[in-house]
Motif scaffolding. Structure first.
Motif, PDB file in Angstrom:
ATOM      1  N   MET A   1       6.417  16.114  -4.022  1.00 14.92           N
ATOM      2  CA  MET A   1       6.027  14.589  -4.458  1.00 14.92           C
ATOM      3  C   MET A   1       6.481  13.474  -3.745  1.00 14.92           C
ATOM      4  O   MET A   1       7.564  13.135  -3.491  1.00 14.92           O
ATOM      5  CB  MET A   1       6.690  14.710  -5.857  1.00 14.92           C
ATOM      6  N   THR A   2       5.375  12.948  -2.980  1.00  8.75           N
ATOM      7  CA  THR A   2       5.773  12.039  -2.026  1.00  8.75           C
ATOM      8  C   THR A   2       6.149  10.665  -2.822  1.00  8.75           C
ATOM      9  O   THR A   2       5.410  10.071  -3.740  1.00  8.75           O
ATOM     10  CB  THR A   2       4.613  11.459  -1.114  1.00  8.75           C
ATOM     11  N   LYS A   3       7.244   9.784  -2.333  1.00  9.43           N
ATOM     12  CA  LYS A   3       7.714   8.797  -3.013  1.00  9.43           C
ATOM     13  C   LYS A   3       7.545   7.455  -2.151  1.00  9.43           C
ATOM     14  O   LYS A   3       7.880   7.690  -0.925  1.00  9.43           O
ATOM     15  CB  LYS A   3       9.102   8.804  -3.633  1.00  9.43           C
ATOM     16  N   LYS A   4       7.385   6.337  -2.571  1.00  6.81           N
ATOM     17  CA  LYS A   4       7.374   5.099  -1.780  1.00  6.81           C
ATOM     18  C   LYS A   4       8.805   4.338  -1.323  1.00  6.81           C
ATOM     19  O   LYS A   4       8.898   4.239  -0.473  1.00  6.81           O
ATOM     20  CB  LYS A   4       6.269   4.230  -2.569  1.00  6.81           C
ATOM     21  N   TYR A   5       9.402   4.514  -2.309  1.00  5.43           N
ATOM     22  CA  TYR A   5      10.845   3.806  -2.007  1.00  5.43           C
ATOM     23  C   TYR A   5      12.163   4.867  -2.351  1.00  5.43           C
ATOM     24  O   TYR A   5      12.971   4.411  -1.210  1.00  5.43           O
ATOM     25  CB  TYR A   5      11.007   2.789  -3.165  1.00  5.43           C
ATOM     26  N   PHE A   6      12.110   5.870  -3.023  1.00  8.52           N
ATOM     27  CA  PHE A   6      12.972   6.474  -3.087  1.00  8.52           C
ATOM     28  C   PHE A   6      13.274   7.731  -2.039  1.00  8.52           C
ATOM     29  O   PHE A   6      12.234   8.023  -1.745  1.00  8.52           O
ATOM     30  CB  PHE A   6      13.050   7.328  -4.631  1.00  8.52           C
ATOM     31  N   GLY A   7      14.299   7.883  -1.693  1.00 10.99           N
ATOM     32  CA  GLY A   7      14.586   9.002  -0.575  1.00 10.99           C
ATOM     33  C   GLY A   7      15.148  10.166  -1.304  1.00 10.99           C
ATOM     34  O   GLY A   7      15.200  10.401  -2.495  1.00 10.99           O
ATOM     35  N   THR A   8      16.051  11.000  -0.408  1.00 12.29           N
ATOM     36  CA  THR A   8      16.630  12.189  -1.259  1.00 12.29           C
ATOM     37  C   THR A   8      17.958  11.855  -2.015  1.00 12.29           C
ATOM     38  O   THR A   8      18.323  12.426  -2.598  1.00 12.29           O
ATOM     39  CB  THR A   8      17.356  13.171  -0.280  1.00 12.29           C
ATOM     40  N   ASP A   9      18.472  10.689  -1.788  1.00 13.20           N
ATOM     41  CA  ASP A   9      19.629  10.146  -2.573  1.00 13.20           C
ATOM     42  C   ASP A   9      19.528   8.628  -2.806  1.00 13.20           C
ATOM     43  O   ASP A   9      20.081   7.579  -2.175  1.00 13.20           O
ATOM     44  CB  ASP A   9      20.930  10.528  -1.820  1.00 13.20           C
ATOM     45  N   GLY A  10      18.463   8.197  -3.703  1.00 12.35           N
ATOM     46  CA  GLY A  10      18.187   6.793  -3.928  1.00 12.35           C
ATOM     47  C   GLY A  10      17.280   6.060  -3.004  1.00 12.35           C
ATOM     48  O   GLY A  10      16.361   6.689  -2.404  1.00 12.35           O
ATOM     49  N   ILE A  11      17.618   4.818  -3.011  1.00 17.75           N
ATOM     50  CA  ILE A  11      17.029   3.989  -1.790  1.00 17.75           C
ATOM     51  C   ILE A  11      18.005   3.327  -0.927  1.00 17.75           C
ATOM     52  O   ILE A  11      19.132   3.264  -1.294  1.00 17.75           O
ATOM     53  CB  ILE A  11      16.259   2.792  -2.742  1.00 17.75           C
ATOM     54  N   ARG A  12      17.456   3.448   0.419  1.00 12.45           N
ATOM     55  CA  ARG A  12      18.355   3.188   1.298  1.00 12.45           C
ATOM     56  C   ARG A  12      17.881   2.685   2.833  1.00 12.45           C
ATOM     57  O   ARG A  12      16.432   3.252   2.926  1.00 12.45           O
ATOM     58  CB  ARG A  12      19.239   4.491   1.766  1.00 12.45           C
TER      59      ARG A  12
END
Length: 443
Positions: A1-12
Motif C-alpha cells: 500500500m503506497t502512502k504519500k506522507y507516512f513512512g515505516t514509522d510515522g512521518i519524518r
C-alpha cells in the motif's frame, strides 16, 4: 500500500521541507483530529508529547491549532519518551496520542508518531484514511466556533510515566548498590531517565541530559554507544544504558565495557522469561536480526519469526502470533507483557531487575555468538534506485554466490534517505567481495 506522507514509522523529514513545516502540521492535526473525533466519546481528547528538537517550538503550535480546529481538546505534555505518550494515551482514555520526534535522526529532522486510543501505532489502513483527509479542502474539516477545542499543559507527565513503569515491578524492587551510567542522547528522556533510576536507589552517572535544541543524538545516545563504554570504565559502573532521541531504543554496555545490542538484550530476556515461564509463544525479530540469534533460539527450542524492519511491524507480528517479546538489533524492544511499543527505560528496568541479586551484566548477556555482520548505509537522493535492473542483478548474483555461506539484505530505509546494505557470513572475505559489488553499483 503506497502512502504519500507516512513512512515505516510515522512521518519524518527535514524541517521546513515539503512535509515537515507549520502549514503541513496544521493539516496533519486537522486531518487526524477529524478522523479520531468520530469515536463515540463524551469528550474528544488528543495528547501531544515531543523530544527536545528546536523545531518542536515551531511545529507543536501548528499541530495544536489543527487539532483544536477539528474540535479536539488537547493536552500538551512537553518532552517525554515515546512509550510514555503511548501509556498515557491509554491511561487518560484519549482518542489519540501524537509524538513529535524524528527518533534517532539529527536535530534538523523532525516528524510525528501517531497512536490510537489503545496505545498502538496506527495501521496502514488508518494512516491511508488520514492521508485522504490531509489532501481534502480544509474548510470541510473545520469545526463551528462553539465546537473548537481547548488546550491545557500537563506538567506531571514524566512523574506519571515513572509511576506506571515502577508499577510493573514488586514494591520492594530497588537498585541500591548499583552504579549505573545513562546516556539520554539530550533527548526526550533527559528528565525521566535519571529520575527513575535515582528513585530506585541507584548511584547514577548521567550524560546527554543537557538539551539545547540542536544537540539531540549528536555524538551521544544509542547511535554513539562508545560514550557509555568510556563512562562505564571511568566511573567503574556495573552497567551502561544508552537511549535514542525519543527513548524507544536502548543499547547497553556491561561492566567490562562490552557494547550490548538489541539482539543480545532480546536473547538474554528470552532465556530468563522462558525459565520463569513468562515467555509466550516465542520471539519476533526482523530481517536485520543477526543469524546467530536465530541459530541460538533454534538450539534453545524457542520459536523465532522475522518481520519487516520497524517496531510497528514487530508489534503487528507479535499480536498476530500471540507472542509477548520482540524487537530489533537497533534496540527497539517490545515487552508485550507491559507495553505496546519500544521503551528503552522499561527494557532497562527489566534487565536491572535480573541483576539486582549481584549477577554481573557480562554473565547475563553471555548467550550466543553473533554471526559476523557488515552493514553499510549509503546516502542517496532517490531511494527508488534500489529497483533499477542493474542493481537488482548485482544483488541477485551476490546472493547466489554466498548461498549456503550466509545471507545478504539490501533495502531502502523507511526513515532516512539511505539504502542499507547488510550481509552476514562466517566467510568474511566472500562477504566483503559480495557487498563491495553491490555498494559499487549503488554508488
Amino acid at each position: 500500500m503506497t502512502k504519500k506522507y507516512f513512512g515505516t514509522d510515522g512521518i519524518r523529514g527535514l524541517v521546513n521541507s515539503s512535509k515537515i513545516n507549520g502549514d503541513m502540521f496544521f493539516k496533519f492535526g486537522l486531518a487526524s483530529g477529524t478522523y479520531f473525533k468520530t469515536q463515540k466519546k463524551k469528550k474528544q481528547i488528543a495528547i501531544i508529547a515531543k523530544d527536545t528538537r528546536l523545531s518542536g517550538y515551531t511545529l507543536e503550535p501548528a499541530l495544536v491549532s489543527g487539532l483544536t480546529s477539528a474540535g479536539m481538546h488537547v493536552y500538551t505534555l512537553g518532552p517525554l519518551p515515546t512509550n510514555g505518550l503511548a501509556m498515557l494515551t491509554k491511561v487518560m482514555k484519549a482518542n489519540m496520542g501524537i509524538m513529535i520526534t524524528a527518533s534517532h535522526n539529527p536535530y534538523h529532522d523532525n516528524g510525528l508518531k501517531l497512536f490510537g486510543p489503545d496505545g498502538l501505532k496506527l495501521s496502514d489502513k488508518i494512516e491511508k484514511k488520514i492521508e485522504t483527509l490531509i489532501d481534502k479542502k480544509i474548510s470541510n474539516s473545520l469545526s463551528k466556533p462553539k465546537a473548537l477545542g481547548r488546550v491545557k499543559r500537563l506538567e506531571s507527565a514524566n512523574d506519571d510515566y515513572i509511576k506506571i513503569l515502577k508499577k510493573n515491578f514488586p514494591k520492594n524492587f530497588n537498585l541500591k548498590g548499583l552504579r549505573i551510567v545513562i546516556d539520554c542522547a539530550n533527548g526526550a528522556a533527559y528528565k525521566a531517565g535519571p529520575e527513575l533510576l535515582k528513585s530506585l536507589g541507584a548511584k547514577v552517572f548521567s550524560i546527554g541530559v543537557e538539551p539545547n535544541g540542536i544537540n539531540i543524538n549528536k555524538n551521544c545516545g544509542s547511535t554513539f554507544p562508545s560514550k557509555i563504554k568510556l563512562a562505564v570504565k571511568k566511573y567503574k559502573a556495573h552497567i551502561g544504558i544508552s537511549l535514542d532521541g525519543d527513548a524507544d531504543r536502548i543499547i547497553m554496555c556491561d561492566e567490562s565495557g562490552m557494547i550490548i545490542d538489541g539482539d543480545q538484550i532480546i536473547a538474554a530476556l528470552a532465556i530468563r522469561w522462558k525459565r520463569k515461564k513468562m515467555l509466550k509463544g516465542g520471539v519476533i525479530g526482523t530481517l536485520m536480526s543477526n543469524y546467530g540469534l536465530e541459530k541460538f533460539f533454534r538450539a534453545q527450542n524457542i520459536k523465532f519469526l522475522r518481520s519487516d524492519v520497524g517496531d510497528r511491524f514487530v508489534k503487528e507480528k507479535m499480536k498476530k502470533n500471540n507472542f509477548n517479546l520482540g524487537g530489533e538489533q537497533s534496540g527497539h524492544i517490545i515487552l508485550g507483557k507491559y507495553a505496546t511499543t519500544g521503551d528503552g527505560l522499561l527494557v532497562a528496568l527489566e534487565v536491572l531487575f535480573s541483576l539486582r541479586k549481584g549477577k554481573k551484566a557480562s554473565n547475563f548477556f553471555d548467550t550466543f555468538k553473533k554471526t559476523p555482520q557488515i552493514l553499510e548505509n549509503i546516502e542517496v537522493k532517490d531511494k527508488t534506485i534500489i529497483n533499477k535492473i542493474d542493481i537488482k542483478k548485482s544483488v541477485k548474483s551476490s546472493e547466489k554466490l554466498i548461498k549456503g555461506y550466509g545471507r545478504i539484505l539490501v533495502r531502502s530505509s523507511g526513515t532516512e534517505s539511505k539504502i542499507r546494505v547488510m550481509g552476514e557470513s562466517e566467510n568474511i572475505k566472500l562477504l566483503q567481495k559480495c557487498l563491495k559489488t553491490i555498494i559499487k553499483k549503488i554508488k
